[in-house]
Design a protein around this motif. Structure first.
Motif, mmCIF file in Angstrom:
data_model
loop_
_atom_site.group_PDB
_atom_site.id
_atom_site.type_symbol
_atom_site.label_atom_id
_atom_site.label_comp_id
_atom_site.label_asym_id
_atom_site.label_seq_id
_atom_site.Cartn_x
_atom_site.Cartn_y
_atom_site.Cartn_z
ATOM 1 N N LEU A 9 0.807 -1.191 0.157
ATOM 2 C CA LEU A 9 0.008 -0.037 0.168
ATOM 3 C C LEU A 9 0.937 1.125 -0.026
ATOM 4 O O LEU A 9 1.953 1.172 0.648
ATOM 5 N N ARG A 11 2.571 4.572 0.785
ATOM 6 C CA ARG A 11 2.560 5.213 2.209
ATOM 7 C C ARG A 11 2.472 6.825 2.219
ATOM 8 O O ARG A 11 2.481 7.260 3.393
ATOM 9 N N ARG A 16 -2.605 8.773 -0.645
ATOM 10 C CA ARG A 16 -3.802 7.982 0.067
ATOM 11 C C ARG A 16 -5.001 8.686 -0.066
ATOM 12 O O ARG A 16 -6.369 8.538 -0.036
ATOM 13 N N LEU A 20 -9.212 7.587 0.092
ATOM 14 C CA LEU A 20 -9.664 7.915 1.216
ATOM 15 C C LEU A 20 -11.272 8.691 1.126
ATOM 16 O O LEU A 20 -12.099 8.408 1.579
ATOM 17 N N ARG A 90 -6.227 -0.391 -2.306
ATOM 18 C CA ARG A 90 -5.509 1.020 -2.419
ATOM 19 C C ARG A 90 -5.339 1.400 -1.067
ATOM 20 O O ARG A 90 -4.618 2.628 -0.819
ATOM 21 N N LEU A 91 -5.933 1.001 0.016
ATOM 22 C CA LEU A 91 -5.972 1.521 1.245
ATOM 23 C C LEU A 91 -6.136 0.297 2.539
ATOM 24 O O LEU A 91 -6.614 -0.617 2.008
ATOM 25 N N THR A 95 -6.446 2.370 8.000
ATOM 26 C CA THR A 95 -6.306 3.611 7.681
ATOM 27 C C THR A 95 -7.778 4.451 7.612
ATOM 28 O O THR A 95 -7.914 5.424 8.253
#
Length: 288
Positions: A9, A11, A16, A20, A90-91, A95
């Motif tokens: 993933l 960082r 992100r 998200l 992807r996440l 998170t």
């Protein structure tokens, strides 16, 4: 956003962010925020008060949306929902869960800007959303958190006025009906996937055919409450609103030839919901 070449993933926080934002269910989050902010203006909040209402509602909606994707990570992966950032790799679920908790913490002081009564109403609605995600979506009580969450919004608006007051009964009732209708419409396209992964809320137990009819009809009931609830005659605008909502509801529920996964009943329910919201905004000052 593509998968990282190494399979790890990404960082970098900025990398992100788009994923998200997709996890927070942006369309309904922004729609609810815009509606409640406009309702605050119609009810008598000034610019600063309406902005505070909007910020609190947005934080609450973000927290519930992120909580939903974090809680459903394993189910979405099992169903092959690669459109979901967590299921698509992807996440991480952690998170998204951290984002949900952060938004929830921010929601508390933002809600308190309207006073303790308004904050209690709004946080009750947000808590209902979390209860749905974490437990009640699997039970016959699944519509209850939606009803509580949507009904709490006009209460939040009016208790946060400079002179706090309870909203009219019909505004709360219309909100509750909109919430139940939104639940039925939202679940409708995914009933088979839900059943395959063990989710047996009320819509899944009722089945697709019943929900196709029930979702727009519940929304139509919300329109009826908005039109008939305020004192005095409905007026020409109210009658046309009811006629338009009825026509859309009938058209959506009659679209059975479009296939099992047709989104026309869902779209019809959303249009009827929009008409109910229009009626609430039209009656904004009259709801207090």
């Amino acid at each position: 956003m593509s998968h990282h070449p190494s399979g790890v993933l990404p960082r970098t926080p900025l990398r992100r962010l788009p994923a998200l934002l997709r996890c927070c269910h942006p369309e309904p989050a922004l729609a609810v925020t815009a509606f409640v902010t406009a309702l605050a203006v119609a009810a008598g909040h000034g610019p600063a008060g309406a902005a505070a209402v909007g910020a609190a509602v947005l934080a609450g909606q973000l927290s519930v949306g992120w909580c939903n994707d974090a809680a459903d990570a394993a189910r979405d992966t099992a169903c092959g929902r690669t459109d979901k950032p967590v299921a698509g790799g992807r996440l991480s679920a952690r998170t998204v869960a951290v984002a949900a908790r952060t938004a929830l913490v921010l929601c508390v002081p933002l809600s308190l800007l309207g006073g303790p009564g308004a904050a209690a109403a709004h946080l009750t609605g947000v808590a209902a959303g979390w209860c749905y995600n974490l437990r009640l979506k699997h039970t016959p009580l699944s519509p209850l958190p939606y009803a509580v969450g949507f009904a709490s919004l006009p209460v939040f608006v009016t208790l946060g006025l400079p002179r706090p007051v309870w909203p009219a009964w019909w505004a709360v009732a219309a909100g509750a009906l909109l919430g139940v209708g939104a639940h039925l419409a939202n679940v409708l396209p995914d009933i088979e996937d839900d059943l395959a992964t063990g989710v047996r809320g009320l819509p899944q137990r009722l089945g697709r055919t019943v929900c196709r009819w029930l979702a727009p009809l519940v929304m139509l009931a919300a329109v009826g409450v908005v039109v008939a609830g305020p004192p005095g005659p409905a007026g020409t605008a109210g009658r046309w609103l009811a006629i338009a909502a009825g026509a859309v509801a009938v058209a959506g529920t009659a679209a059975r030839s479009a296939g099992r996964r047709s989104r026309w009943p869902f779209r019809a329910a959303m249009v009827v919901a929009g008409l109910a919201v229009t009626g609430l905004l039209w009656s904004g000052v009259g709801m207090v």
